[in-house]
Design an enzyme around this catalytic site. Structure first.
Site, PDB file in Angstrom:
ATOM      1  N   LYS A  43       0.839  -1.197   0.000  1.00 49.12           N
ATOM      2  CA  LYS A  43       0.000   0.000   0.000  1.00 49.12           C
ATOM      3  C   LYS A  43       0.882   1.258   0.000  1.00 49.12           C
ATOM      4  CE  LYS A  43      -3.731   2.059   2.679  1.00 49.12           C
ATOM      5  NZ  LYS A  43      -4.642   1.925   3.803  1.00 49.12           N
ATOM      6  N   GLU A  91      10.411  -4.695   4.718  1.00 51.19           N
ATOM      7  CA  GLU A  91      10.524  -6.090   4.282  1.00 51.19           C
ATOM      8  C   GLU A  91      10.243  -6.224   2.791  1.00 51.19           C
ATOM      9  OE1 GLU A  91       8.857  -4.949   6.856  1.00 51.19           O
ATOM     10  OE2 GLU A  91       8.926  -6.305   8.578  1.00 51.19           O
ATOM     11  N   GLY A 100      -5.064  -2.269   4.898  1.00 48.96           N
ATOM     12  CA  GLY A 100      -4.240  -3.386   4.405  1.00 48.96           C
ATOM     13  C   GLY A 100      -4.905  -4.738   4.631  1.00 48.96           C
ATOM     14  N   ARG A 101      -5.407  -4.964   5.845  1.00 50.15           N
ATOM     15  CA  ARG A 101      -5.962  -6.283   6.167  1.00 50.15           C
ATOM     16  C   ARG A 101      -7.343  -6.507   5.562  1.00 50.15           C
ATOM     17  NH1 ARG A 101      -4.878  -3.053  10.349  1.00 50.15           N
ATOM     18  NH2 ARG A 101      -6.552  -2.266  11.665  1.00 50.15           N
ATOM     19  N   GLU A 103      -4.914  -7.264  14.661  1.00 50.12           N
ATOM     20  CA  GLU A 103      -4.423  -5.925  14.306  1.00 50.12           C
ATOM     21  C   GLU A 103      -5.569  -4.911  14.410  1.00 50.12           C
ATOM     22  OE1 GLU A 103      -2.622  -4.680  10.328  1.00 50.12           O
ATOM     23  OE2 GLU A 103      -0.795  -5.110  11.420  1.00 50.12           O
ATOM     24  N   HIS A 107      -5.302 -34.289  16.876  1.00 52.28           N
ATOM     25  CA  HIS A 107      -4.185 -35.101  17.362  1.00 52.28           C
ATOM     26  C   HIS A 107      -3.083 -34.215  17.926  1.00 52.28           C
ATOM     27  CE1 HIS A 107      -5.862 -38.846  15.809  1.00 52.28           C
ATOM     28  NE2 HIS A 107      -6.397 -38.054  14.892  1.00 52.28           N
ATOM     29  N   LYS A 155       9.110  -1.106  14.385  1.00 51.96           N
ATOM     30  CA  LYS A 155       9.700  -0.729  13.095  1.00 51.96           C
ATOM     31  C   LYS A 155      10.779   0.331  13.297  1.00 51.96           C
ATOM     32  CE  LYS A 155       5.624  -1.269  10.108  1.00 51.96           C
ATOM     33  NZ  LYS A 155       4.711  -0.584   9.207  1.00 51.96           N
TER      34      LYS A 155
HETATM   35  O1  F6P Z   1       2.131  -4.444   9.881  1.00 50.66           O
HETATM   36  C1  F6P Z   1       1.662  -3.162   9.686  1.00 50.66           C
HETATM   37  C2  F6P Z   1       1.139  -2.961   8.308  1.00 50.66           C
HETATM   38  O2  F6P Z   1       0.960  -1.598   8.163  1.00 50.66           O
HETATM   39  C3  F6P Z   1      -0.143  -3.711   8.009  1.00 50.66           C
HETATM   40  O3  F6P Z   1      -1.260  -3.080   8.500  1.00 50.66           O
HETATM   41  C4  F6P Z   1      -0.082  -3.793   6.531  1.00 50.66           C
HETATM   42  O4  F6P Z   1      -0.978  -4.739   6.047  1.00 50.66           O
HETATM   43  C5  F6P Z   1       1.367  -4.159   6.334  1.00 50.66           C
HETATM   44  O5  F6P Z   1       2.046  -3.393   7.305  1.00 50.66           O
HETATM   45  C6  F6P Z   1       1.933  -3.927   4.963  1.00 50.66           C
HETATM   46  O6  F6P Z   1       1.877  -2.584   4.579  1.00 50.66           O
HETATM   47  P1  F6P Z   1       2.103  -2.149   3.085  1.00 50.66           P
HETATM   48  O7  F6P Z   1       1.027  -2.747   2.259  1.00 50.66           O
HETATM   49  O8  F6P Z   1       2.071  -0.656   3.094  1.00 50.66           O
HETATM   50  O9  F6P Z   1       3.457  -2.666   2.651  1.00 50.66           O
END
Ligand code: F6P
Length: 540
Positions: free
Chosen positions: A203, A209, A264-265, A350, A381, A501
């Site tokens: 987003k 990452e 995002g979620r 979240e 199990h 972060k």
């Molecule tokens: O973990 C925090 C967060 O902001 C989530 O809410 C989001 O889904 C994720 O990081 C990834 O964010 P982006 O789509 O901006 O890379």
């Protein structure tokens, strides 16, 4: 939670405690029918919960006291209910399949953009699926690698497993999320550069990452194909941040956008679902949206008493706040839903993992529970022992379908026999007298007795299809929303992920920099020293 809600909850708890499921079922032969709902292809049997009409009445009154009806409308009509980020919350617009629908944010109808993006995704997916879109060397795309994390990973990753029966088997989808180099390296070992399309899904397009993995993948591709120009044919982006996308080197022609009003979620039905659309095809993707939309309509219009997300949410609150349940288990009896609980962890934890209310004051009761689970029968199990005889109170959602995509002998009947039997065992248990009547030796009776009275919901569909899958995801989204409303917390921000972060940036410079003295606490400094020593970064 406001005082009126608290009072209704208190009454619900008082009316509920001391009731046993054995008694409740014995007293009312019509109970199963009375406590069963249907919506968007799903049946919810919630009769194996510690409730009766009176308890449900108080829970409904609690929802009304929270102003739920108004809040639902505020969300669907694009009000800025995500106040700490000053944003509307309109994931429901993404799957509004009514061709005439208009949804306004600040006086602007967002639906034309939603439809345009879907059409562009469709056009692109068809090109990839039919081989019209080719890699730099002219080869067909056989691998799609989605690089994203959190909401830009969990939704499409979960859905691509769930909808495997609808997928084009000649194109394999991979998901890279973790910044652990192993994730990327093992994925790249499984693909051929000339046949691979990378979708960088973020987003913000700044997430450490994702951007680190995307840069590493780009270097790998350029090195293997020997030309920087290859990037244009092998990288596309899904983002709200056009400038960042350009800076990365992806032509915005190959960017699929979404908007700040999609959390995002909650973004699977947006362009974040591009990898899924390539896999299952636009027609199935649109069927999934239809399923979402059916559940949306049900949620918006059904009376609370017959409203599946509302009922699930209120039962969850009864157990969290009335019975002290710390978690709930999601137990899909469907291997295709093996990633569902990972997805729901982000969706629920979240969203509702908050300790201050909308006024910034500490909340007065527990909020979002821990969500966990594994597909049945594997869990039976592993951890079901604790569910049946442990000291903790863990409400469970059992999810299953009548028909399997893979009829092999009587395996599915066996699976579903376990599915039905487990909720029975949890509800009704086995008394000491029943054990004795079975001839269990007296010394073993305490060990073989099951207390029962452990509540479960059963969700049953005819089959897992794109429609029922979409409806299931929407069901949980709205359940989480309702709980946030009753708890009076902001469900659509996630400030709690920021601190880690920020700290990681400082630690990274201590891990890699020239300085031999570190700026962290004593424990972290010692760990950093140990790490640097192994890597030969310690100057003597
Ligand atoms: O973990 C925090 C967060 O902001 C989530 O809410 C989001 O889904 C994720 O990081 C990834 O964010 P982006 O789509 O901006 O890379």
């Amino acid at each position: 939670m406001n005082d009126e809600c608290k009072a209704e909850l208190q009454k619900a708890v008082e009316a509920s405690k001391g009731k046993t499921l054995r008694e409740l079922f014995a007293k009312d032969p019509a109970r199963a029918r009375k406590f069963t709902l249907s919506a968007a292809g799903w049946t919810l049997d919630y009769s194996k919960n510690l409730v009766d009409r009176q308890v449900m009445g108080h829970l409904m009154a609690m929802a009304r006291a929270a102003g739920l009806a108004v809040e639902i409308e505020r969300m669907f009509t694009g009000e800025r209910i995500n106040a700490t980020e000053n944003r509307a919350v309109l994931h429901t617009a993404l799957r509004n399949v009514d061709p005439e629908a208009q949804v306004f944010v600040d006086g602007r109808d967002v639906m034309p953009d939603v439809r345009k993006t879907l059409d562009r995704m469709e056009e692109f997916s068809i090109k990839v699926r039919t081989g019209k879109w080719r890699g730099f060397t002219g080869k067909r795309i056989r691998h799609v690698v989605n690089i994203g994390i959190g909401g830009s990973d969990l939704g499409p990753a979960m859905a691509s497993v769930a909808l495997t029966p609808y997928s084009k088997r000649s194109i394999k989808c991979h998901f890279v999320s973790n910044v652990d180099p192993t994730h990327l390296a093992e994925t790249l070992r499984a693909v051929k550069p000339a046949e691979t399309l990378f979708i960088v899904a973020s987003k913000t397009f700044t997430t450490q990452e994702t951007m680190s993995n995307a840069e590493a993948a780009r270097s790998w591709l350029v090195e293997r194909l020997g030309d920087r120009g290859a990037v244009a044919k092998h990288f596309v982006a899904v983002s709200t941040a056009a400038e960042e996308v350009e800076r990365f080197g992806i032509d915005t022609e190959n960017m699929f956008g979404f908007w700040d009003w999609v959390g995002g979620r909650y973004s699977l039905p947006s362009a974040i679902g591009l990898s899924l659309m390539i896999s299952i095809g636009p027609r199935n993707f649109r069927k999934m949206l239809k399923g979402y939309s059916r559940m949306d309509r049900h949620f918006r219009t059904a009376p609370f008493e017959r409203n599946m997300p509302v009922v699930l949410a209120l039962l969850g609150i009864l157990y969290s706040n009335g019975y002290g349940a710390q978690s709930y288990a999601v137990l899909p009896y469907d291997q295709y839903l093996s990633r569902l609980s990972a997805y729901l962890q982000q969706l629920d934890m979240e969203s509702n993992g908050k300790c201050v209310d909308k006024d910034g004051r500490p909340v007065c009761c527990d909020t979002g529970p821990v969500v966990w689970g594994e597909p049945g029968t594997n869990g039976q199990h592993a951890f079901y022992q604790l569910l049946h005889q442990g000291t903790r109170f863990v409400p469970c959602d059992f999810i299953g379908e009548c028909r399997t995509h893979n009829p092999v002998g009587d395996l599915h009947d066996k699976l579903m026999a376990n599915f039905f039997a487990q909720t029975q065992a949890l509800a009704f248990g086995k008394t000491a007298d029943e054990c004795r009547a079975e001839g269990v030796p007296e010394g073993l009776v305490p060990f073989k007795t099951f207390e029962g009275n452990r509540p479960t919901n059963t969700l049953l569909a005819d089959e897992l299809t794109p429609e029922t899958f979409g409806a299931l995801v929407a069901l949980y989204e709205h359940k989480v929303f309702v709980q946030g409303v009753v708890w009076n917390i902001y469900s659509f921000d996630q400030w709690g992920v920021q601190l880690g972060k920020v700290l990681a940036k400082g630690v990274l410079s201590d891990l890699t920099g020239e300085r031999q003295s570190f700026s962290q606490d004593a424990s972290t400094n010692a760990l950093i020293e140990r790490y640097r020593k192994v890597l030969g970064r310690t100057r003597r």
